[in-house]
Motif scaffolding. Sequence first.
Motif, PDB file in Angstrom:
ATOM      1  N   LEU A 142      -1.787  19.898  -6.038  1.00  0.00           N
ATOM      2  CA  LEU A 142      -2.337  20.182  -7.377  1.00  0.00           C
ATOM      3  C   LEU A 142      -3.770  19.693  -7.556  1.00  0.00           C
ATOM      4  O   LEU A 142      -4.542  20.298  -8.312  1.00  0.00           O
ATOM      5  CB  LEU A 142      -1.435  19.556  -8.447  1.00  0.00           C
ATOM      6  N   VAL A 143      -4.147  18.601  -6.868  1.00  0.00           N
ATOM      7  CA  VAL A 143      -5.509  18.084  -7.074  1.00  0.00           C
ATOM      8  C   VAL A 143      -6.578  19.026  -6.517  1.00  0.00           C
ATOM      9  O   VAL A 143      -7.760  18.862  -6.832  1.00  0.00           O
ATOM     10  CB  VAL A 143      -5.715  16.663  -6.484  1.00  0.00           C
ATOM     11  N   ALA A 144      -6.156  20.008  -5.732  1.00  0.00           N
ATOM     12  CA  ALA A 144      -7.136  20.988  -5.233  1.00  0.00           C
ATOM     13  C   ALA A 144      -7.585  21.937  -6.347  1.00  0.00           C
ATOM     14  O   ALA A 144      -8.606  22.618  -6.218  1.00  0.00           O
ATOM     15  CB  ALA A 144      -6.519  21.795  -4.090  1.00  0.00           C
ATOM     16  N   LEU A 145      -6.821  21.968  -7.440  1.00  0.00           N
ATOM     17  CA  LEU A 145      -7.177  22.850  -8.562  1.00  0.00           C
ATOM     18  C   LEU A 145      -8.156  22.117  -9.471  1.00  0.00           C
ATOM     19  O   LEU A 145      -7.923  20.949  -9.812  1.00  0.00           O
ATOM     20  CB  LEU A 145      -5.920  23.205  -9.369  1.00  0.00           C
ATOM     21  N   PRO A 146      -9.231  22.771  -9.891  1.00  0.00           N
ATOM     22  CA  PRO A 146     -10.229  22.057 -10.700  1.00  0.00           C
ATOM     23  C   PRO A 146      -9.727  21.729 -12.113  1.00  0.00           C
ATOM     24  O   PRO A 146      -9.078  22.563 -12.755  1.00  0.00           O
ATOM     25  CB  PRO A 146     -11.408  23.049 -10.760  1.00  0.00           C
ATOM     26  N   GLY A 147     -10.010  20.501 -12.540  1.00  0.00           N
ATOM     27  CA  GLY A 147      -9.824  20.149 -13.951  1.00  0.00           C
ATOM     28  C   GLY A 147      -8.406  19.877 -14.412  1.00  0.00           C
ATOM     29  O   GLY A 147      -8.160  19.798 -15.614  1.00  0.00           O
ATOM     30  N   MET A 148      -7.447  19.697 -13.489  1.00  0.00           N
ATOM     31  CA  MET A 148      -6.077  19.414 -13.926  1.00  0.00           C
ATOM     32  C   MET A 148      -5.955  17.940 -14.320  1.00  0.00           C
ATOM     33  O   MET A 148      -6.574  17.071 -13.708  1.00  0.00           O
ATOM     34  CB  MET A 148      -5.066  19.686 -12.795  1.00  0.00           C
ATOM     35  N   ARG A 149      -5.145  17.669 -15.335  1.00  0.00           N
ATOM     36  CA  ARG A 149      -4.866  16.281 -15.719  1.00  0.00           C
ATOM     37  C   ARG A 149      -3.413  16.005 -15.326  1.00  0.00           C
ATOM     38  O   ARG A 149      -2.478  16.499 -15.961  1.00  0.00           O
ATOM     39  CB  ARG A 149      -5.103  16.094 -17.214  1.00  0.00           C
ATOM     40  N   ILE A 150      -3.241  15.269 -14.228  1.00  0.00           N
ATOM     41  CA  ILE A 150      -1.930  15.141 -13.588  1.00  0.00           C
ATOM     42  C   ILE A 150      -1.325  13.764 -13.830  1.00  0.00           C
ATOM     43  O   ILE A 150      -2.004  12.740 -13.672  1.00  0.00           O
ATOM     44  CB  ILE A 150      -2.058  15.394 -12.062  1.00  0.00           C
ATOM     45  N   THR A 151      -0.040  13.769 -14.201  1.00  0.00           N
ATOM     46  CA  THR A 151       0.723  12.528 -14.328  1.00  0.00           C
ATOM     47  C   THR A 151       1.880  12.601 -13.338  1.00  0.00           C
ATOM     48  O   THR A 151       2.545  13.636 -13.226  1.00  0.00           O
ATOM     49  CB  THR A 151       1.287  12.371 -15.759  1.00  0.00           C
ATOM     50  N   ALA A 152       2.122  11.510 -12.610  1.00  0.00           N
ATOM     51  CA  ALA A 152       3.216  11.441 -11.639  1.00  0.00           C
ATOM     52  C   ALA A 152       4.279  10.490 -12.163  1.00  0.00           C
ATOM     53  O   ALA A 152       3.990   9.315 -12.417  1.00  0.00           O
ATOM     54  CB  ALA A 152       2.687  10.955 -10.292  1.00  0.00           C
ATOM     55  N   LEU A 153       5.499  11.004 -12.348  1.00  0.00           N
ATOM     56  CA  LEU A 153       6.629  10.166 -12.789  1.00  0.00           C
ATOM     57  C   LEU A 153       7.505   9.881 -11.573  1.00  0.00           C
ATOM     58  O   LEU A 153       7.987  10.823 -10.919  1.00  0.00           O
ATOM     59  CB  LEU A 153       7.440  10.912 -13.856  1.00  0.00           C
ATOM     60  N   GLU A 154       7.704   8.618 -11.252  1.00  0.00           N
ATOM     61  CA  GLU A 154       8.472   8.248 -10.053  1.00  0.00           C
ATOM     62  C   GLU A 154       9.176   6.914 -10.314  1.00  0.00           C
ATOM     63  O   GLU A 154       8.535   5.960 -10.742  1.00  0.00           O
ATOM     64  CB  GLU A 154       7.526   8.159  -8.845  1.00  0.00           C
TER      65      GLU A 154
END
Length: 234
Positions: free
Chosen positions: A71-83
């Motif tokens: 997903l980080v290859a896509l520009p401008g995404m705001r990503i949250t990882a739940l683990e």
Amino acid sequence: MPYRGNYTESRQRYLATYDTAEAAKYDAWITALTKADHDACLNDIQRHFTFSPGMTILDAGAGTGALCLSLVALPGMRITALEPCPPMQERLASKPELSSVTTVEGFCDHPDDHSHFAPATFDVVASRQLSNCLFDPLAAFRNWHYWLRPSGVVIVMDGLFNREDWSGRWKGVVDTLPLSACRTMATLPYMLEQAGFRIDHVGLMDATNALPSTRTKRYMVVATKAMDVEPDHC
Ligand SMILES: C[S@@+](CC[C@H](N)C(=O)[O-])C[C@H]1O[C@@H](n2cnc3c(N)ncnc32)[C@H](O)[C@@H]1O
């Protein structure tokens, strides 16, 4: 004794199994993934969903960051990882490519887990290789519904696992988890419908499945938060 134990036992088993050594072993598979693997995953998703800059995305059951790395290859995404497992989360957080990803510690498949995020926090909830691990898939899907904005989308990717795939440390767990060994692509979308989603796509992940690194065939379900159906707990 319930026929399959209870969610507390299931959670304790995950937390005990993904210790430092097991997280390192798991992460060795993830760090061996190449750009071709990440591109194939995005290719499969983008045939059925269009990302826009600024979207908020939750990677549920993020592990050491396999899906985030795509997903980080896509520009401008705001990503949250739940683990939920700290050694997995630490490995994700240590990857320089994922420095922009926000990490949150927690499970997602009990009604009480809905408090991890406010309602309508995300445009997309995505998961890779998580649904087979869920003790209560319906509770998870209802939480995802709650965390998604109106008309938000879930993208669920998983393997078509066999009973025999649950061996070693995981022996016996197959009969405690409803989606552990689904040889059909129908159960997951059926459950998402019960949780208030409209199914947009169900199918094999052709680009991913064409790669030599893919041992178990993968499939994907894309579904939209239907505004005319409310799941039970909301
Ligand atoms: C098979 S791993 C997949 C990790 C990662 N998504 C990937 O594709 O490599 C499943 C992950 O889900 C986490 N997990 C297990 N049960 C969970 C739950 N109920 N809610 C959220 N995460 C969970 C585990 O700790 C583990 O890191």
